[in-house]
Write a protein that holds these residues in place. Structure first.
Motif, PDB file in Angstrom:
ATOM      1  N   ASP A 167       5.809  16.285  -2.203  1.00  0.00           N
ATOM      2  CA  ASP A 167       6.358  15.788  -1.311  1.00  0.00           C
ATOM      3  C   ASP A 167       5.714  14.648  -0.708  1.00  0.00           C
ATOM      4  N   PHE A 168       4.277  14.982  -0.401  1.00  0.00           N
ATOM      5  CA  PHE A 168       3.214  13.978   0.308  1.00  0.00           C
ATOM      6  C   PHE A 168       3.008  12.867  -0.775  1.00  0.00           C
ATOM      7  N   ALA A 169       3.259  12.935  -2.122  1.00  0.00           N
ATOM      8  CA  ALA A 169       3.082  12.054  -2.947  1.00  0.00           C
ATOM      9  C   ALA A 169       4.141  11.010  -2.983  1.00  0.00           C
ATOM     10  N   ARG A 170       5.328  11.563  -2.879  1.00  0.00           N
ATOM     11  CA  ARG A 170       6.576  11.032  -2.987  1.00  0.00           C
ATOM     12  C   ARG A 170       6.629  10.036  -1.730  1.00  0.00           C
ATOM     13  N   LYS A 171       6.503  10.444  -0.731  1.00  0.00           N
ATOM     14  CA  LYS A 171       6.677   9.820   0.607  1.00  0.00           C
ATOM     15  C   LYS A 171       5.670   8.592   0.827  1.00  0.00           C
ATOM     16  N   TYR A 172       4.312   8.809   0.360  1.00  0.00           N
ATOM     17  CA  TYR A 172       3.351   7.686   0.407  1.00  0.00           C
ATOM     18  C   TYR A 172       3.365   6.681  -0.699  1.00  0.00           C
ATOM     19  N   TYR A 173       3.810   7.381  -1.923  1.00  0.00           N
ATOM     20  CA  TYR A 173       3.944   6.542  -3.144  1.00  0.00           C
ATOM     21  C   TYR A 173       5.197   5.446  -2.966  1.00  0.00           C
ATOM     22  N   ARG A 174       6.082   6.103  -2.213  1.00  0.00           N
ATOM     23  CA  ARG A 174       7.323   5.062  -1.761  1.00  0.00           C
ATOM     24  C   ARG A 174       6.920   3.975  -1.041  1.00  0.00           C
ATOM     25  N   LEU A 175       5.819   4.291   0.182  1.00  0.00           N
ATOM     26  CA  LEU A 175       5.547   3.340   0.970  1.00  0.00           C
ATOM     27  C   LEU A 175       4.608   2.231   0.267  1.00  0.00           C
ATOM     28  N   PHE A 176       3.756   2.809  -0.633  1.00  0.00           N
ATOM     29  CA  PHE A 176       2.963   1.873  -1.376  1.00  0.00           C
ATOM     30  C   PHE A 176       3.838   0.799  -2.144  1.00  0.00           C
ATOM     31  N   VAL A 177       4.788   1.314  -2.799  1.00  0.00           N
ATOM     32  CA  VAL A 177       5.774   0.505  -3.910  1.00  0.00           C
ATOM     33  C   VAL A 177       6.395  -0.570  -3.043  1.00  0.00           C
ATOM     34  N   ASP A 178       7.115  -0.008  -1.702  1.00  0.00           N
ATOM     35  CA  ASP A 178       7.559  -1.113  -0.736  1.00  0.00           C
ATOM     36  C   ASP A 178       6.866  -2.093  -0.545  1.00  0.00           C
ATOM     37  N   ASP A 179       5.347  -1.859   0.017  1.00  0.00           N
ATOM     38  CA  ASP A 179       4.762  -2.887   0.503  1.00  0.00           C
ATOM     39  C   ASP A 179       4.363  -3.768  -0.488  1.00  0.00           C
ATOM     40  N   MET A 180       4.246  -3.060  -1.738  1.00  0.00           N
ATOM     41  CA  MET A 180       3.841  -4.119  -2.886  1.00  0.00           C
ATOM     42  C   MET A 180       5.009  -4.996  -3.160  1.00  0.00           C
ATOM     43  N   VAL A 181       6.102  -4.654  -3.178  1.00  0.00           N
ATOM     44  CA  VAL A 181       7.253  -5.495  -3.499  1.00  0.00           C
ATOM     45  C   VAL A 181       7.642  -6.538  -2.328  1.00  0.00           C
TER      46      VAL A 181
END
Ligand code: GUN
Ligand code: FE
Length: 431
Positions: free
Chosen positions: A101-115
């Motif tokens: 859950d932690f991974a999904r939450k922060y990986y989503r923020l990472f990908v959004d920021d990268m885009v």
């Protein structure tokens, strides 16, 4: 399918200069550039034209080296150098990615920021956790940007929570490599190539035993999978590798002796403290060097002799190395690369500083060439692009050239100037 994009087109076919096409039409077919025209050719009269008016159309940015889990640590701990920084800040954070859950939450923020930052392709280190790595790959696939992603391999000298055992590291890597192969074969049936692919990712020599390195080298060769790692970043790290492997001639030789340098398919990040003998190997084996100037300043690692590498004709691209770097925004890393080269020039006068076109090239076509025909608008290149509305940067001043407008954006613009993003002519949505 034909799609035509109209606007002020600027890119770097070569490092030496910008190529400018004012008010021009880029014709793309199935995501690939067919040509750039001043007037829309008759044969395409019926095709869809996406008109961006006075905006700039530039290639998307390609980040050749970044750590997704470290997104949370950006800006933290730069009073330390590499080895204590890894122990105090990086390893504890990466341990948290055991939790899905932690991974999904922060990986989503990472990908959004990268885009949002306008990165259209990236070579990414995940953590050593298999499930979290799969989650990251899924999120990247949903985003529409392209990436190589690797589960990190690390079976020695890590924290208790993060270290893996050798056989598990090998088995999990093999499972991900096989999964990736199946995905590619399935896509090939429809004449497609997946945008998100696997890359074997030994963290660095001090983190991987001889047994693990040997096994990873064999997997890479058997399945023809690319490899990414770190090389000659910090002097304490280099001395440590010498202690760990007195049988090898150098840090580079350790990777090479264990089969971890696949010609044309290997990225080594940093490469600051290499000997000439090491450089010879990197050149012979067509290794891509990921220059990460912001990280090198933050962690006091040193200044890479970039001009020397360019003169040698090495493949060089730019990496954010988040969280050695403190932003995913590649525009900032272009500026840092210019500053680093000027710093180097102040001590080594014979080493010319980087021009804007050279730095822009490194973050577009330089990094992009690891992905294929990516990072330029020449015929046959994937149409990966950013649309830049720079109205607020121009004020009353009429800038003479597209180059000046691009320079203004790179040095003074923000992500808000990016209005649209495309990968292979497909729109990527920014959250
Ligand atoms: N060397 C080994 N691991 C790392 C890392 O996470 N970041 C950087 N910058 N260097 C490394
Ligand atoms: Fe790194």
């Amino acid at each position: 399918m034909i799609k035509i994009f109209k606007g002020n087109v600027i890119f770097t076919k070569t490092m030496q200069s910008f190529e400018e096409h004012k008010n021009s039409y880029i014709v793309t077919k199935n995501g690939v550039v067919e040509g750039i025209f001043e007037k829309c050719p008759e044969e395409y009269a019926d095709a869809e034209i996406i008109d961006f008016g006075d905006s700039l159309i530039i290639p998307g940015f390609n980040d050749l080296h970044v750590h997704a889990p470290q997104w949370l640590n950006m800006g933290i701990g730069y009073s330390e150098e590499l080895l204590p920084w890894l122990e105090k800040y990086t390893f504890p954070l990466e341990s948290s990615f055991e939790d899905e859950d932690f991974a999904r939450k922060y990986y989503r923020l990472f990908v959004d920021d990268m885009v949002k930052c306008g990165t259209t392709r990236a070579c990414i280190f995940a953590t050593r956790h298999l499930r979290a790595t799969e989650i990251l790959m899924e999120l990247l696939e949903e985003s529409g940007i392209g990436a190589f992603v690797g589960k990190v391999n690390m079976d020695r000298n890590s924290s208790d929570a993060l270290q893996e055992d050798t056989q598990t590291s090998i088995d999990e890597t093999l499972a991900l490599v096989k999964q990736d192969k199946e995905k590619r074969e399935k896509a090939a049936l429809n004449g497609e190539l997946p945008l998100v692919n696997y890359i074997i990712t030994p963290r660095f020599v001090p983190s991987t035993t001889a047994e693990l390195m040997t096994a990873l080298g064999k997997i890479a060769a058997e399945y023809d999978v690319p490899i990414q790692s770190h090389l000659d970043e910090n002097l304490d790290e280099v001395a440590w590798v010498k202690e760990l492997h007195p049988e090898c001639r150098s840090f580079t030789a350790v990777y090479d002796d264990f089969g971890l340098i696949l010609p044309g398919k290997t990225i080594m990040a940093h490469c600051i403290h290499n000997t000439d003998e090491e450089l010879k190997t990197l050149k012979e084996k067509d290794v891509f060097i990921a220059h990460c100037p912001q990280s090198n300043f933050n962690l006091s690692s040193g200044v890479m002799p970039l001009r020397k590498y360019l003169d040698m004709g090495m493949h060089v691209g730019i990496g954010s190395d988040v969280s050695g770097g403190h932003t995913l925004n590649m525009k900032e890393h272009i500026v840092e690369a210019i500053h680093a080269s000027k710093c180097y020039h102040s001590v080594h006068r014979e080493s010319a500083p980087l021009s804007t076109s050279e730095a822009f090239y490194l973050a577009t076509k330089g990094s992009g060439s690891f992905f294929g025909k990516v990072g330029s608008f020449e015929e046959g290149y994937d149409f990966d692009a950013l649309i830049i509305d720079d109205t607020n940067l121009l004020h009353e001043k009429q800038l003479d050239t597209l180059q000046e407008r691009l320079e203004k954006f790179i040095f003074t613009g923000t992500v808000d100037n990016i209005t649209n993003r495309y990968v292979k002519a497909k729109k990527v949505t920014c959250k």
